[in-house]
Motif scaffolding. Sequence first.
Motif, PDB file in Angstrom:
ATOM      1  N   THR A   1      35.712 -22.841  56.624  1.00 20.34           N
ATOM      2  CA  THR A   1      36.412 -23.893  56.536  1.00 20.34           C
ATOM      3  C   THR A   1      36.451 -24.213  55.440  1.00 20.34           C
ATOM      4  O   THR A   1      35.516 -24.484  54.690  1.00 20.34           O
ATOM      5  CB  THR A   1      35.906 -25.079  57.462  1.00 20.34           C
ATOM      6  OG1 THR A   1      35.434 -24.518  59.029  1.00 20.34           O
ATOM      7  CG2 THR A   1      36.557 -26.339  57.507  1.00 20.34           C
ATOM      8  N   VAL A   2      37.830 -24.653  54.802  1.00 26.02           N
ATOM      9  CA  VAL A   2      37.937 -25.044  53.460  1.00 26.02           C
ATOM     10  C   VAL A   2      38.732 -26.544  53.489  1.00 26.02           C
ATOM     11  O   VAL A   2      39.573 -26.811  54.392  1.00 26.02           O
ATOM     12  CB  VAL A   2      38.965 -24.093  52.533  1.00 26.02           C
ATOM     13  CG1 VAL A   2      39.062 -24.674  51.228  1.00 26.02           C
ATOM     14  CG2 VAL A   2      38.335 -22.711  52.386  1.00 26.02           C
ATOM     15  N   THR A   3      38.216 -27.406  52.763  1.00 26.68           N
ATOM     16  CA  THR A   3      38.755 -28.743  52.530  1.00 26.68           C
ATOM     17  C   THR A   3      38.986 -29.060  51.252  1.00 26.68           C
ATOM     18  O   THR A   3      38.205 -28.935  50.087  1.00 26.68           O
ATOM     19  CB  THR A   3      37.549 -29.737  53.302  1.00 26.68           C
ATOM     20  OG1 THR A   3      37.414 -29.566  54.464  1.00 26.68           O
ATOM     21  CG2 THR A   3      38.091 -31.199  53.031  1.00 26.68           C
ATOM     22  N   TRP A   4      39.921 -29.672  50.873  1.00 28.01           N
ATOM     23  CA  TRP A   4      40.104 -30.410  49.668  1.00 28.01           C
ATOM     24  C   TRP A   4      40.644 -31.782  49.777  1.00 28.01           C
ATOM     25  O   TRP A   4      40.819 -32.287  50.787  1.00 28.01           O
ATOM     26  CB  TRP A   4      41.396 -29.476  48.824  1.00 28.01           C
ATOM     27  CG  TRP A   4      42.825 -29.669  49.404  1.00 28.01           C
ATOM     28  CD1 TRP A   4      43.363 -28.479  50.019  1.00 28.01           C
ATOM     29  CD2 TRP A   4      43.753 -30.661  49.515  1.00 28.01           C
ATOM     30  NE1 TRP A   4      44.779 -28.729  50.319  1.00 28.01           N
ATOM     31  CE2 TRP A   4      44.938 -30.255  50.017  1.00 28.01           C
ATOM     32  CE3 TRP A   4      43.863 -31.994  49.161  1.00 28.01           C
ATOM     33  CZ2 TRP A   4      45.959 -30.940  50.476  1.00 28.01           C
ATOM     34  CZ3 TRP A   4      44.807 -32.826  49.251  1.00 28.01           C
ATOM     35  CH2 TRP A   4      45.907 -32.265  49.788  1.00 28.01           C
ATOM     36  N   LYS A   5      40.304 -32.598  48.755  1.00 35.28           N
ATOM     37  CA  LYS A   5      40.483 -34.025  48.573  1.00 35.28           C
ATOM     38  C   LYS A   5      41.134 -34.443  47.298  1.00 35.28           C
ATOM     39  O   LYS A   5      40.869 -33.761  46.075  1.00 35.28           O
ATOM     40  CB  LYS A   5      39.185 -35.073  48.966  1.00 35.28           C
ATOM     41  CG  LYS A   5      39.683 -36.295  48.644  1.00 35.28           C
ATOM     42  CD  LYS A   5      38.379 -36.981  48.791  1.00 35.28           C
ATOM     43  CE  LYS A   5      38.413 -38.681  48.786  1.00 35.28           C
ATOM     44  NZ  LYS A   5      37.352 -39.332  48.766  1.00 35.28           N
ATOM     45  N   ASP A   6      42.277 -34.881  46.942  1.00 35.14           N
ATOM     46  CA  ASP A   6      42.980 -35.180  45.865  1.00 35.14           C
ATOM     47  C   ASP A   6      42.618 -36.659  45.516  1.00 35.14           C
ATOM     48  O   ASP A   6      42.134 -37.363  46.092  1.00 35.14           O
ATOM     49  CB  ASP A   6      44.476 -34.968  45.897  1.00 35.14           C
ATOM     50  CG  ASP A   6      45.121 -35.988  46.734  1.00 35.14           C
ATOM     51  OD1 ASP A   6      44.842 -37.175  46.995  1.00 35.14           O
ATOM     52  OD2 ASP A   6      46.344 -35.761  47.230  1.00 35.14           O
ATOM     53  N   ASN A   7      43.290 -37.024  44.187  1.00 34.37           N
ATOM     54  CA  ASN A   7      42.724 -38.115  43.561  1.00 34.37           C
ATOM     55  C   ASN A   7      43.370 -39.566  44.052  1.00 34.37           C
ATOM     56  O   ASN A   7      43.120 -40.501  43.529  1.00 34.37           O
ATOM     57  CB  ASN A   7      42.977 -38.143  41.923  1.00 34.37           C
ATOM     58  CG  ASN A   7      44.685 -37.973  41.633  1.00 34.37           C
ATOM     59  OD1 ASN A   7      45.390 -37.289  42.451  1.00 34.37           O
ATOM     60  ND2 ASN A   7      45.249 -38.502  40.493  1.00 34.37           N
ATOM     61  N   LYS A   8      44.651 -39.260  45.128  1.00 35.98           N
ATOM     62  CA  LYS A   8      44.999 -40.406  45.726  1.00 35.98           C
ATOM     63  C   LYS A   8      44.578 -40.599  47.007  1.00 35.98           C
ATOM     64  O   LYS A   8      44.990 -41.350  48.054  1.00 35.98           O
ATOM     65  CB  LYS A   8      46.429 -40.056  45.859  1.00 35.98           C
ATOM     66  CG  LYS A   8      47.246 -40.246  44.496  1.00 35.98           C
ATOM     67  CD  LYS A   8      48.824 -39.984  44.692  1.00 35.98           C
ATOM     68  CE  LYS A   8      49.480 -40.082  43.300  1.00 35.98           C
ATOM     69  NZ  LYS A   8      50.822 -40.014  43.518  1.00 35.98           N
TER      70      LYS A   8
END
Length: 103
Positions: free
Chosen positions: A85-92
Amino acid sequence: MADPMRIRAQSSGDKTTVRVLMAHEMESGMRKDSSGNTVPAWFIQEVTALHNGKQVLSAEWGPAVSKNPFMQFAVKGAKAGDKITVTWKDNKGATRTDEATVS
């Protein structure tokens, strides 16, 4: 919501190679639009990867990463049928999670 990530996890012996292609615009905050106004920064800040729920990768990114980033890493001990499982979170504050089965 962002487009899904393309994740491939292929096992060879005791090592599994995971390849991830993420769909994200990745604006650095340095580019100007056609009117000469600065395009606001918008980029992935955090990336995590889990193998059957156990964290195997944690990364902090910044504005210098290219649009639609590609990432590759190896996991020891993953077998066919296991979940990555891969998760990303951005600066917004947007986030995306996708999953692949080891083949």
